[in-house]
Each structure stands twice: as structure tokens, then as C-alpha cells.
Motif scaffolding. Sequence first.
Motif, PDB file in Angstrom:
ATOM      1  N   ASP A 161       0.826  -1.220   0.000  1.00 20.18           N
ATOM      2  CA  ASP A 161       0.000   0.000   0.000  1.00 20.18           C
ATOM      3  C   ASP A 161       0.852   1.259   0.000  1.00 20.18           C
ATOM      4  N   LEU A 162       1.972   1.230   0.752  1.00 20.95           N
ATOM      5  CA  LEU A 162       2.810   2.419   0.887  1.00 20.95           C
ATOM      6  C   LEU A 162       3.920   2.483  -0.161  1.00 20.95           C
ATOM      7  N   GLY A 163       4.073   1.401  -0.930  1.00 16.89           N
ATOM      8  CA  GLY A 163       5.092   1.388  -1.973  1.00 16.89           C
ATOM      9  C   GLY A 163       6.507   1.331  -1.443  1.00 16.89           C
ATOM     10  N   VAL A 164       6.719   0.571  -0.348  1.00 16.81           N
ATOM     11  CA  VAL A 164       8.052   0.441   0.234  1.00 16.81           C
ATOM     12  C   VAL A 164       8.374  -1.032   0.430  1.00 16.81           C
ATOM     13  N   ASP A 165       9.604  -1.320   0.777  1.00 17.46           N
ATOM     14  CA  ASP A 165      10.018  -2.691   1.046  1.00 17.46           C
ATOM     15  C   ASP A 165       9.485  -3.139   2.406  1.00 17.46           C
ATOM     16  N   ALA A 166       9.185  -4.417   2.537  1.00 16.52           N
ATOM     17  CA  ALA A 166       8.665  -4.943   3.807  1.00 16.52           C
ATOM     18  C   ALA A 166       9.651  -4.729   4.950  1.00 16.52           C
ATOM     19  N   LYS A 167      10.948  -4.725   4.630  1.00 13.75           N
ATOM     20  CA  LYS A 167      11.975  -4.511   5.652  1.00 13.75           C
ATOM     21  C   LYS A 167      11.839  -3.138   6.288  1.00 13.75           C
ATOM     22  N   VAL A 168      11.469  -2.139   5.489  1.00 16.99           N
ATOM     23  CA  VAL A 168      11.291  -0.779   5.999  1.00 16.99           C
ATOM     24  C   VAL A 168      10.127  -0.727   6.984  1.00 16.99           C
ATOM     25  N   VAL A 169       9.060  -1.456   6.680  1.00 16.51           N
ATOM     26  CA  VAL A 169       7.900  -1.515   7.574  1.00 16.51           C
ATOM     27  C   VAL A 169       8.295  -2.152   8.901  1.00 16.51           C
TER      28      VAL A 169
END
Length: 284
Positions: A161-169
Motif C-alpha cells: 500500500d505504501l510502496g516500500v520494502d517490507a523490511k522498511v515496515v
Amino acid sequence: MGKSLLVLENLSPGRNLDAYMQSVSAIPVLSVEEERELTERLHYQEDLDAARRLVMSHLRFVVHVAKSYSGYGLPLGDLIQEGNVGLMKAVKRFDPTVGVRLVSFAVHWIKAEMHEFILRNWRIVKVATTKAQRKMFFNLRSMKKGLGWMNNDEVEAIAADLGVDAKVVRQMEGRMAASDTAFDAPVSDDDDSAYQAPANYLEDHSADPAHQVEHQNWEEDSQRRLMQAMGELDERSQDILAQRWLSEDKATLHELAAKYQVSAERIRQLEKNAMKKIRVTMEA
């Protein structure tokens, strides 16, 4: 209207929040025509009374926005005060020719001030410093379904949804879950739990007197040996090294070449040979 404004001026959300919110809710909402007239008076005539009325009539909206950030554990009155600052900035910058209501423009300024306040006060150590991290912080707070750690499916969905890598989340979730810890144990702690304070197990090796004396002796010895090695060089080599390495205003090869009336390549060779002699002397 005048009575409500008079009451409100004597109140502050930090002193009597309930009375403040009652006074705010009593101020009538401006109609489209009234708002247009006031914004035009402010924009074209710099009418401060118009600005004041615009701010007052939108204070109830600031309260509404502040309540949506109550989950951060910060005083509602402080959030309202920060939002009011954003509202005043918005009123000052609003252009009535854009064709939108003031509230649509002001919401971004109000939230921006509240976001800054939350990030400054939610943790002693900042959890978000860059623009991307701030966006992640507030989006993750609103998108998390529970208080526990998210599973892989939830992380992947939010990342998509946010357009980022899962690691960043995951990294931001870890930052948000962390808590501040006092370096020293509180006075009220008993002996059984006081040992857990960081002051009892985080050691600053640089403060060891033995290491400090050893480092100082090493520096003094290195300085002495360098001066001794420099003294064994001829005057020209000494000057070249001093001008190239020890002077605050370092000379270029061409400047020294002009001084000694040789080529820049010759100066480079003399410098290289002098450095080699110093290295040999200091390692002996």
C-alpha cells in the motif's frame, strides 16, 4: 459572536480544556459568502480583524483534528495549541482566488504542526527524521490493526500500500515499539531491579584513565620522534614538508617549484624521498 470571542480570549486549551472546547463550539460556522468576504479583506486589504474572525471560526476544526491524534499519549490541549499555530499559518497564506474553502487548505498546515509536535515529544530519541520515515510513522500507526506485532501477511500488505520494502515496515514497527529508558536507576527502585539500569552495564572505555594516559604518552612519543626525524632532513626538504603538510595554508607543488626554481615534478620527488626517510627513522 462577540461574546464568544471575548470568553475564548480568556481561555487556553492548556488551562481549562473543557471550557475552551465549549467556547469553540459556540462560535458560529462561517457561510461560503462570509468566508469569501473575510478572506478577500485579508488578502487584498491585510485586514487583521478579518484574519482574527477566520481563525476563531475554524478553531472547532482544530479540536476535531487533534482528537484523531489522541492515541499518541500526548495532552490533547498541547495538540490543539500546535494545531492552532498551523491554522494561523494557513490563514495568513490562504489565497481566495484558488477556489477552495479555507478548511481544505488549512488541514494540511494543522496536521503538519501536530506531526512535528508528536515526533518531537513521543520519544526522547526520534523515531523518524526523514520525510519518508515521518510518512511511514503516521501511516503505520493508522494501518496497524492491533497492539501486537504484525504477521508477514500484514507487513506485506502495508508495504504494498505504501510502496516500500517490507523490511522498511519492520524497521519502523520496531522503532515504534521501543520505549525510553532512564540511564540511571530511579531512586525508588530496589536493589534487585536497580542493576538493570544501563548505567550499570554500559561502559565507556574512552573514560578509562589508563587508556587516556597511554594514548597521551603515545601521542607525545610520536610527536617527539617526528620532530627528531624532521631534524635529520636538509633545510629544503624540511621546508617542503612543512609547507605541504604542517602549514594551515598548504602550498602547491607549483608554488614550491617557483620558490626553489625547479620543476613541480622535482618538488614531488623531494617530498616523496623526505617522507620515506621520516618513515624509516620513526620505525627504527
